[in-house]
Structure formats: structure tokens, C-alpha cells
Write a protein that holds these residues in place. Structure first.
Motif, mmCIF file in Angstrom:
data_model
loop_
_atom_site.group_PDB
_atom_site.id
_atom_site.type_symbol
_atom_site.label_atom_id
_atom_site.label_comp_id
_atom_site.label_asym_id
_atom_site.label_seq_id
_atom_site.Cartn_x
_atom_site.Cartn_y
_atom_site.Cartn_z
ATOM 1 N N VAL A 6 0.868 -1.176 0.000
ATOM 2 C CA VAL A 6 0.000 0.000 0.000
ATOM 3 C C VAL A 6 0.911 1.233 0.000
ATOM 4 O O VAL A 6 1.427 1.637 1.043
ATOM 5 C CB VAL A 6 -0.948 0.040 1.232
ATOM 6 C CG1 VAL A 6 -1.840 1.281 1.170
ATOM 7 C CG2 VAL A 6 -1.779 -1.232 1.322
ATOM 8 N N ALA A 17 -7.058 4.531 3.101
ATOM 9 C CA ALA A 17 -5.783 3.883 3.419
ATOM 10 C C ALA A 17 -5.904 3.017 4.666
ATOM 11 O O ALA A 17 -5.528 1.837 4.651
ATOM 12 C CB ALA A 17 -4.685 4.940 3.600
ATOM 13 N N ILE A 20 -8.234 -0.119 4.218
ATOM 14 C CA ILE A 20 -7.565 -1.163 3.438
ATOM 15 C C ILE A 20 -6.542 -1.891 4.307
ATOM 16 O O ILE A 20 -6.544 -3.119 4.398
ATOM 17 C CB ILE A 20 -6.884 -0.555 2.189
ATOM 18 C CG1 ILE A 20 -7.926 -0.040 1.200
ATOM 19 C CG2 ILE A 20 -5.950 -1.565 1.527
ATOM 20 C CD1 ILE A 20 -7.366 0.930 0.163
ATOM 21 N N THR A 33 3.216 -0.979 4.164
ATOM 22 C CA THR A 33 2.919 0.388 3.765
ATOM 23 C C THR A 33 4.246 1.064 3.431
ATOM 24 O O THR A 33 5.223 0.909 4.164
ATOM 25 C CB THR A 33 2.178 1.165 4.868
ATOM 26 O OG1 THR A 33 2.965 1.200 6.062
ATOM 27 C CG2 THR A 33 0.827 0.512 5.168
#
Length: 184
Positions: A6, A17, A20, A33
């Protein structure tokens, strides 16, 4: 266990964000991330997000899915990043999932990853006339092969649950969804 990237850009939509990241982790998917720079990410509503790593640190890694949160100017920064474009194109060439929500499907469209596909995005975020090779629809979540797109913050949970289903199957999605005590 699937591994998901991500990317986080300054001005991303935090609701998308975090939803997810949270739901995929609830499904026991490894989520990485990665910020575009080495600074904390200030999302579109002022929430500060601390990424696990930077995009530079994961450039050569393989992921089962790369999923892009939307928001502005976050999606613009994602679209303008040549490193991410290369990663996304490599992802598609390798036959692995890509996904985007809100304004971020434009990143996929501009990289050519939506050519010949049906997709959705935040209303007005993409001018369909600019991408005549893409069939844009107004559905909350669209799955076309290995590409998953969604409309915006209000569809973030449905989007994340679809990503779980795409990676781990319907039973795992239903288990995660049940634990959320979600009324639909």
C-alpha cells in the motif's frame, strides 16, 4: 500468506488507506505500507500516518497485490511517481493484482493498466474521454480480471473486503466481515 503493498503519498485519503490496511491485516495478509518519501505522511484530513518503509526500500520486491488509496493530492503524487508506475506495470506483466480506489484508478489508467478493462472511480476524478479504451461504470466496486477498482471513502470497506476475497477466497472474506458485525 499473500503480501500486499500500500503506497502512501502526502494527501492520501486516510479513511481509504486505513480501512484497506486494517481489513487486510484482519485477514492475516502481510501488508507493507511504503511512503513515497522518508517523511511521515500527512493525509488529506490532517491525520499523520507512519509508513512501515519507503517505496525505495521495496522497489525490487514482489507483491501479490499493489493497492492504491485515493484522495487528493495523494493520487496525483502516485500518478507522477515513475518508480510506482514501473512497479505497477511490472505487477501487471507478472499476472498479479493491482487495485485502486477513489481518484487513484487514474494512476492505473495513465499507466495503461485499465486498457480494455471495466473500472470505476470517484465521480469526476477521471475524464472518460481521456481514456476511451476503458469502460468506466458507476458501480461501488468493479473486478475485471486482476484489476479491482472502487468509488471512494464510502465504498472503502466493500473494496477492502473484495480484495480479501480476491486474494484468499469468499470464505475468508465472510469470516472477516462477520467479525466486523456489519449490517448490510
Amino acid at each position: 500468506m499473500p503480501k500486499v503493498l500500500v503506497p502512501l503519498a502526502q494527501g492520501c485519503e486516510e479513511l481509504e488507506a486505513v480501512t484497506i490496511i486494517d481489513l487486510l491485516r484482519r485477514a492475516e495478509i502481510e501488508v507493507v505500507t511504503a511512503a513515497l518519501t522518508d517523511a511521515p505522511v500527512t493525509a488529506s484530513r490532517g491525520t499523520v500516518l507512519l509508513a512501515d518503509t519507503t517505496l525505495d526500500a521495496v522497489l525490487d520486491q514482489d507483491f501479490d497485490l499493489i493497492v492504491l488509496p485515493g484522495g487528493l493530492p495523494g493520487a496525483q503524487y502516485l500518478e507522477e511517481d515513475p518508480r510506482l508506475r514501473t512497479m505497477l506495470q511490472r505487477q501487471q506483466s507478472a499476472g498479479r493484482f493491482v487495485a485502486a480506489i477513489c481518484a487513484a484508478p487514474k494512476v492505473l489508467a495513465s499507466a495503461g493498466l485499465l486498457d480494455g478493462k471495466t473500472a470505476t472511480s470517484y465521480p469526476g476524478a477521471i475524464q472518460a474521454a481521456d481514456y476511451p479504451q476503458v469502460n468506466f461504470v458507476s458501480a461501488p466496486v468493479v473486478v475485471d480480471g486482476l484489476v479491482v477498482t472502487s468509488r471512494g471513502p464510502g465504498t472503502a470497506m466493500d473494496f477492502a473486503l473484495q480484495l480479501i476475497e480476491s486474494l484468499l477466497g469468499r470464505a475468508r472474506r465472510e469470516q472477516v466481515e462477520s467479525d466486523l458485525v456489519r449490517e448490510v
